[in-house]
Design an enzyme around this catalytic site. Structure first.
Site, PDB file in Angstrom:
ATOM      1  CE  LYS A  28     -22.068   5.717 -25.024  1.00 38.91           C
ATOM      2  NZ  LYS A  28     -20.817   6.489 -25.218  1.00 38.91           N
ATOM      3  CG  ASP A  64     -22.988  11.317 -25.863  1.00 41.91           C
ATOM      4  OD1 ASP A  64     -23.799  12.216 -25.540  1.00 41.91           O
ATOM      5  OD2 ASP A  64     -22.365  11.327 -26.933  1.00 41.91           O
TER       6      ASP A  64
END
Length: 211
Positions: free
Chosen positions: A120, A138
């Site tokens: 991420k 997320d």
């Protein structure tokens, strides 16, 4: 959800916010990397409060390395997991100096090799600092994509792969920012604000809250 509805959603999000970007405050790829590393399980607001004091003192790998773990902790102790984050920052700075001439590498494998940097974080840096059409997923984006049925998946990686398949190239650069902002301010976790949602009529969530 079909292609036509997805395109309508993306068109509407783009019209509402033509040039979205991260809410993290940064001025260099390195500052962005540190800010994103600090943002794990923390709000952007809390990170910005810390980095606006930290970066004027130390905003390069060499300067943060000189500051050391204890010195960094003094600036980030208001952020969750600050002990491990301070240690990862120091290790990351050392690796950047030893392996990348102190520069943030524009390379996924190299980024993910840095302590505390996962997929991420690498996606955010590649997208926001270097303009790659990556889509970082997320908790906000995971929720929005599953709730609206825009891109369903059992985990963040599955949602990311689905997004990469269904989001046209013209929207890929900004998609991450649109979805995270939508999840942060409208499609919130406990009680989504469906009644004031920009895409409420296009969303396929079965339990809409229209109050």
């Amino acid at each position: 959800m079909n292609k036509i509805i997805r395109l309508a959603i993306l068109d509407r999000l783009r019209e509402n916010n033509p040039h979205p970007t991260t809410e993290l405050v940064y001025s260099t790829p390195f500052e962005l990397l540190i800010a994103v590393l600090l943002s794990a399980q923390a709000t952007d607001v809390s990170v910005n409060k810390a980095t606006t004091k930290l970066f004027p003192v130390a905003n390069t790998p060499a300067a943060l390395l000189t500051l050391g773990v204890d010195g960094i902790k003094n600036y980030i102790k208001s952020i969750g997991l600050f002990n491990s984050k301070a240690e990862n920052i120091v290790k990351t700075c050392r690796m950047l100096l030893e392996q990348h001439q102190g520069q943030v590498p524009e390379d996924r494998t190299a980024l993910e090799a840095l302590p505390g940097v996962g997929r991420k974080t690498a996606n955010v840096v590649l997208n926001t600092a270097f303009g790659w059409p990556t889509i970082a997923v997320d908790t906000h984006i995971f929720r929005v994509c599953n709730r609206t049925q825009f891109a369903t998946g059992k985990n963040v990686e599955a949602v990311e792969q689905k997004l990469l398949r269904v989001v046209p190239a013209e929207f890929a650069q900004d998609c991450h920012h649109w979805l995270i902002l939508h999840g942060r301010y409208t499609c919130i976790a406990r009680k989504p604000r469906c009644g004031s949602c920009l895409i409420e009529d296009l969303c396929e969530y079965r339990e809409k809250n229209l109050e």
